[in-house]
Structure formats: structure tokens, C-alpha cells
Write a protein that holds these residues in place. Structure first.
Motif, PDB file in Angstrom:
ATOM      1  N   ASP A 118       0.843  -1.190   0.000  1.00  0.00           N
ATOM      2  CA  ASP A 118       0.000   0.000   0.000  1.00  0.00           C
ATOM      3  C   ASP A 118       0.879   1.241   0.000  1.00  0.00           C
ATOM      4  N   MET A 119       0.500   2.200  -0.822  1.00  0.00           N
ATOM      5  CA  MET A 119       1.309   3.416  -0.979  1.00  0.00           C
ATOM      6  C   MET A 119       0.439   4.644  -0.780  1.00  0.00           C
ATOM      7  N   PRO A 120       0.574   5.332   0.357  1.00  0.00           N
ATOM      8  CA  PRO A 120      -0.196   6.564   0.568  1.00  0.00           C
ATOM      9  C   PRO A 120       0.425   7.731  -0.193  1.00  0.00           C
ATOM     10  N   THR A 121      -0.424   8.566  -0.775  1.00  0.00           N
ATOM     11  CA  THR A 121       0.015   9.800  -1.439  1.00  0.00           C
ATOM     12  C   THR A 121      -0.925  10.934  -1.017  1.00  0.00           C
ATOM     13  N   PRO A 122      -0.454  12.180  -1.094  1.00  0.00           N
ATOM     14  CA  PRO A 122      -1.264  13.294  -0.563  1.00  0.00           C
ATOM     15  C   PRO A 122      -2.242  13.926  -1.545  1.00  0.00           C
ATOM     16  N   TYR A 123      -2.045  13.728  -2.837  1.00  0.00           N
ATOM     17  CA  TYR A 123      -2.751  14.553  -3.822  1.00  0.00           C
ATOM     18  C   TYR A 123      -3.829  13.753  -4.562  1.00  0.00           C
ATOM     19  N   PRO A 124      -4.854  14.474  -5.046  1.00  0.00           N
ATOM     20  CA  PRO A 124      -5.975  13.784  -5.712  1.00  0.00           C
ATOM     21  C   PRO A 124      -5.577  13.048  -6.997  1.00  0.00           C
ATOM     22  N   SER A 163      -4.601   7.627  -2.807  1.00  0.00           N
ATOM     23  CA  SER A 163      -4.348   9.035  -3.112  1.00  0.00           C
ATOM     24  C   SER A 163      -5.045   9.965  -2.125  1.00  0.00           C
ATOM     25  N   ALA A 164      -4.747  11.243  -2.256  1.00  0.00           N
ATOM     26  CA  ALA A 164      -5.470  12.327  -1.565  1.00  0.00           C
ATOM     27  C   ALA A 164      -5.510  12.179  -0.047  1.00  0.00           C
ATOM     28  N   GLY A 165      -4.461  11.606   0.525  1.00  0.00           N
ATOM     29  CA  GLY A 165      -4.415  11.485   1.981  1.00  0.00           C
ATOM     30  C   GLY A 165      -5.440  10.521   2.547  1.00  0.00           C
ATOM     31  N   SER A 166      -5.885   9.542   1.713  1.00  0.00           N
ATOM     32  CA  SER A 166      -6.980   8.666   2.159  1.00  0.00           C
ATOM     33  C   SER A 166      -6.513   7.571   3.117  1.00  0.00           C
TER      34      SER A 166
END
Ligand code: PCA
Length: 324
Positions: free
Chosen positions: A30-36, A66-69
Motif C-alpha cells: 500500500d502506498m499513501p500519497t497526498p494529492y488527488p 491518493s489524496a491522503g486517504s
């Protein structure tokens, strides 16, 4: 049994129950990212994930959140560091409070175009690698945002016009700039920008044509000043222990995909700039060449800030500037 990092609750529960070692040998990361999703950085990361799957013959699958989810932006770096997730993306200069070397790319008017941004990254990277390594992290690649411009509700012709404005910031460097300009800074993550403007929490921001267009800036502000003030980067990092547990062929699959993502990302960023400014215009935002007075005012603050940065950044800072 393979234990994949599944979305938050179960993933964290598994990690807690079975321990980090088993969790990271999973073939789904799993890879978290901040942007939409529509952000070019996220599009690029989705392609990176596809490339990793293809290069590794399906041995490693990356699921992008994505998006800080999965983790909020300010938590992503430590989530990777602590092994809650093996990999993540964040805004590199968000770490400027840890060490000023992380924030050099957000210093106003130091590197304002892609050629200079590339040279700055080459000078900054050895220091970033060293600092991340000390936290058990490894940089995979970094990609810049388009040059940063000023968005406002009301017209701005000089620095004085920014006085008292409620100003959206995205790191401590921009917060300092806003304070020096006499504006009132508030840290707000990208997914929250539209609401922050709509509810009157902020009335100005400095960001890229990409973030302005993706956040539908025309719904809540009127002016864009193409200041091209700096070219900040996102970075994708991996937990070193997680990486070292991959077999050699899979490690190579990740590294090759990362190298391709860096090249592709810089190209995407450059194409974005004009495209997204055109979208701002089409939707009714007035796109200005900033007045000389405004530019000179901002540049003077930039000069003050780089002097202060040098004083705070020690030998690492000196080496970055010497190599730039
Ligand atoms: N967009 C992100 C980082 C820089 C940019 O252009 C933001 O506004 O937070």
C-alpha cells in the motif's frame, strides 16, 4: 500465507499482530500519497505502480491510496519510516522543520525554472539521501511541480497589497514568506483548498497552475499572478528494510520503474505549466504578468530568506549551495 498491507484497519492490525517482518514480505504494497487522482504526480505514480508490476512479473503489486486517504499528508513520511506502509509520496519541503536542507527547493527565487531546478536537485540529493538514510528511508525519485504563482481574490499590485490577507500555506518556508509579507498564514492540504476558500478561512495562496486548476480555483478566486517563484518537488520514498527484503530482481524492477517515473514526471510537469494556465484563463481567472513592484517586493523577501536559510542550514546547506 501472504499478508498484504490492506487498507488501514486490517493492515495495521495485521502488522501489529504478526510483526513488521511478515507484513513487508507481502507482494502487495500500500502506498499513501497526498494529492488527488487527477494530479499529474498521482497519474505518474499509477504508471509507476503498473511498471513495477510489469517489471517484476507480477511479484510486487503497489496499491496507490491518493489524496491522503490512507495517511494524512503530514503523517506519510513517518508511516513509511515506522514500517506501517513500505512506500509513500510527500512534498519534500514539508520536512523543512526537520532540516532546512529539505526545503531549499521552496526558497523563493533561488531556482525558478526547470533547468535550475534540475541542477538544484543534483546538488540537494546527496544531502537528502544522507538524511533519509539516517531514518531508514531511501529516495526512489523526485518530480517537480510547475513554477509557483500567486492566486488571490482581490487584485495585488505590490507586496503591501498582501498585508492582512488570509494566506494558505503548504510548508514552513511559505509560512515564513507570508509572515514577512504581513499576511496571515494557515497550513492547508491540497484536498482541503476549495473548502478553505469557500468558508473564508483563506483568500490567497501560492501554488502551481496544476493545483489551482485541479482545485477549480475559479470557483472561489479571481486572479493568478505568474510569478514563477520556485519549483518545489514531491519525493517517493521506500522503507529500506522493506526494500531489502525484496529479491534482487524485484529491487531492480522497482529501481527501473522509479528511474522511468522521474524522467516521465519532469516531462509531465513541464507540459502542465502552459496547459493548466490556459485552463485557468478559460474558466475566467485573470492571468497577470506580475507588476515589477510586486516582483521586486517578493524577490527582496527571497533574498532575506536565503540569507536566513544559509545561517540555519550549516555545512549541509553550504555544500548544497556550493554544488548548485
Ligand atoms: N501544489 C502543492 C505543492 C506545490 C504545488 O504546486 C500544494 O499546493 O500544496
Amino acid at each position: 500465507m501472504t499478508i498484504a498491507f490492506r487498507p488501514v484497519a486490517t493492515g495495521l492490525a495485521f502488522a501489529a499482530t504478526f510483526g513488521f517482518a511478515q507484513a513487508v514480505t507481502a507482494d502487495t504494497w500500500d502506498m499513501p500519497t497526498p494529492y488527488p487522482d487527477a494530479t499529474f504526480h498521482t497519474v505518474n505514480i499509477q504508471q509507476f505502480a503498473k511498471d513495477v508490476a510489469a517489471n517484476s512479473g507480477g511479484k510486487l503489486t503497489i496499491t496507490v491510496h491518493s489524496a491522503g486517504s490512507l495517511f494524512k499528508h503530514p503523517e506519510i513520511k513517518n508511516a513509511v519510516r515506522n514500517g506501517q506502509v513500505p512506500m509513500g509520496e510527500f512534498f519534500l519541503s514539508l520536512l523543512t522543520n526537520e532540516n532546512p536542507a529539505f526545503g531549499i527547493d521552496s526558497q523563493p527565487f533561488l531556482a525558478t525554472n526547470y533547468a535550475d531546478a534540475k541542477r538544484l536537485w543534483a546538488a540537494q540529493k546527496p544531502v537528502v539521501d544522507k538524511l533519509l538514510d539516517a531514518q531508514g528511508l531511501m529516495a526512489l525519485y523526485a518530480v517537480p511541480w510547475p513554477p509557483q504563482g500567486l492566486y488571490t481574490k482581490r487584485e495585488v499590485n505590490s507586496l503591501a497589497d498582501l498585508k492582512g490577507m488570509k494566506f494558505r500555506t503548504n510548508n514552513a518556508v511559505l509560512e515564513k514568506l507570508a509572515q514577512k509579507a504581513g499576511a496571515a498564514p494557515t497550513q492547508i492540504e491540497v484536498p482541503d483548498i476549495p473548502q478553505a476558500f469557500a468558508t473564508g478561512r483563506v483568500e490567497a495562496m501560492i501554488t502551481s497552475p496544476s493545483t489551482g486548476a485541479n482545485s477549480k480555483a475559479w470557483d472561489y478566486l479571481n486572479h493568478f499572478y505568474d510569478t514563477q517563484a520556485w519549483v518545489p518537488k514531491n519525493i517517493v520514498v521506500v522503507n529500506k528494510r522493506a526494500f531489502q527484503r525484496l529479491d534482487a530482481a524485484t529491487q531492480k524492477a522497482v529501481k527501473d520503474a522509479a528511474a522511468a517515473a522521474e524522467t516521465r514526471g519532469w516531462d509531465m510537469s513541464q507540459k502542465e505549466t502552459a496547459e493548466k494556465i490556459a485552463i485557468l484563463k478559460q474558466n475566467g481567472i485573470t492571468v497577470h504578468t506580475p507588476s515589477a513592484e510586486l516582483m521586486n517586493g517578493l524577490k527582496a523577501l527571497g533574498t532575506e530568506m536565503i540569507t536566513e536559510w544559509k545561517a540555519s542550514a550549516g555545512a549541509d546547506g553550504a555544500s548544497i549551495l556550493a554544488n548548485y
